[in-house]
Scaffold this motif. Sequence first.
Motif, short mmCIF file in Angstrom:
data_model
loop_
_atom_site.label_atom_id
_atom_site.label_comp_id
_atom_site.label_asym_id
_atom_site.label_seq_id
_atom_site.Cartn_x
_atom_site.Cartn_y
_atom_site.Cartn_z
N ARG A 253 0.84 -1.20 0.00
CA ARG A 253 0.00 0.00 0.00
C ARG A 253 0.88 1.25 0.00
N TRP A 254 0.30 2.33 -0.56
CA TRP A 254 0.91 3.65 -0.47
C TRP A 254 0.36 4.36 0.76
N ILE A 255 1.26 4.97 1.51
CA ILE A 255 0.86 5.71 2.71
C ILE A 255 1.25 7.17 2.53
N LYS A 256 0.26 8.04 2.57
CA LYS A 256 0.52 9.48 2.43
C LYS A 256 1.32 9.97 3.64
N THR A 257 2.36 10.77 3.38
CA THR A 257 3.22 11.23 4.46
C THR A 257 3.75 12.61 4.14
N ASN A 258 4.21 13.31 5.15
CA ASN A 258 4.87 14.60 4.94
C ASN A 258 6.27 14.36 4.36
N VAL A 259 6.68 15.23 3.47
CA VAL A 259 7.96 15.05 2.77
C VAL A 259 8.91 16.16 3.16
N ASN A 260 10.09 15.77 3.58
CA ASN A 260 11.17 16.71 3.80
C ASN A 260 12.06 16.68 2.55
N VAL A 261 11.88 17.68 1.69
CA VAL A 261 12.55 17.63 0.38
C VAL A 261 14.07 17.64 0.51
N GLU A 262 14.58 18.16 1.64
CA GLU A 262 16.04 18.15 1.82
C GLU A 262 16.60 16.73 1.84
N ASP A 263 15.75 15.76 2.22
CA ASP A 263 16.21 14.38 2.24
C ASP A 263 16.26 13.76 0.85
N HIS A 264 15.71 14.45 -0.13
CA HIS A 264 15.62 13.89 -1.47
C HIS A 264 16.49 14.64 -2.48
N VAL A 265 17.11 15.72 -2.09
CA VAL A 265 17.96 16.50 -3.01
C VAL A 265 19.40 16.39 -2.54
N PHE A 266 20.27 15.95 -3.44
CA PHE A 266 21.67 15.72 -3.11
C PHE A 266 22.56 16.62 -3.97
N VAL A 267 23.50 17.28 -3.31
CA VAL A 267 24.47 18.14 -4.00
C VAL A 267 25.86 17.65 -3.62
#
Length: 307
Positions: free
Chosen positions: A66-80
């Motif tokens: 199942r997909w579970i809706k959650t809050n997203v911290n975009v800093e955890d998904h962007v890598f520099v």
Amino acid sequence: MTKEEVEEEPLSPMARLFQLQELDNCIVTMIGFKAKLSPDIILDDLKHNVYKHPRFCSKLSDDGARWIKTNVNVEDHVFVPDIDPHEINEDGDSFVDDYVSRLTLNPLDKARPLWEIHILNVKTSDAEAVGVMRCHHSLADGMSLMSLLVVCTRKSSDPEAFPTIPAIKRRGKTMSHPFSDKGWFLRLIFVIYSTLILIWNTIVDILLLLATALFLNDTETPLNEGAGVGNNLRRFYHRTVLLDDIKFVKNAMSMTINDVLLGVTQAALSRYLNQRYGDKDGEDGTTTSYLNNLPACGGYVGQGFGM
């Protein structure tokens, strides 16, 4: 990322298929830019737009069903990444290819939404910077990815306006069947014939699907050597093709852009396999490009490598 669960939705059959350990299929997209990328701008746009796409703010349940809706911290998904100039060695294209290839060894973190963006401020042969987006195929298809990218961008002429998408040009009137101007009897025969052909093709496809699931296996080729082996490195190479050249071929042969790209891909794979089979069979390790080294399959020898 907080674990506030809002709602759950079961995975579609295709999403479950892409989640299988043998597949674990990801989409990798590389985009070249004419200027250096600012991570702050990208993070700000993602914060305002990622919630518009439910799959990009949903994670998998513990049982993976199942997909579970959650809050997203975009800093955890962007890598520099911190790039050492000496590591590039004046060859940004190879650096980008190596970087993307190494991504295949690192699976996505299933404890959070299955997507990530890598910002590479590396000068290549045709860009000042490269953005790499990786997401799980169960998360989205090509159209969903393109819509997300569009809403995260603005026009250079008007920073407040979204990019405009060209209107689709219709090909004209659809051709009618050959008996449309004949009598009712011939039209009836045509409908019955078309229906029988459709039923027959459907039965054949179902039987082939069942046979594949039960005992048929893919032919072993150099393309699937090592497939299914854990931590198997996939090597990525990218090439830039001018859209004007693709349109020229499209117009000359009265086909679509997808047809041209599919033909180029098929020709490239055929030439690659022809070379690999030639290297394998040759005594001195060399092969002649004009010879057909592809093995026969069911009495037929492929000839598609000469494009």
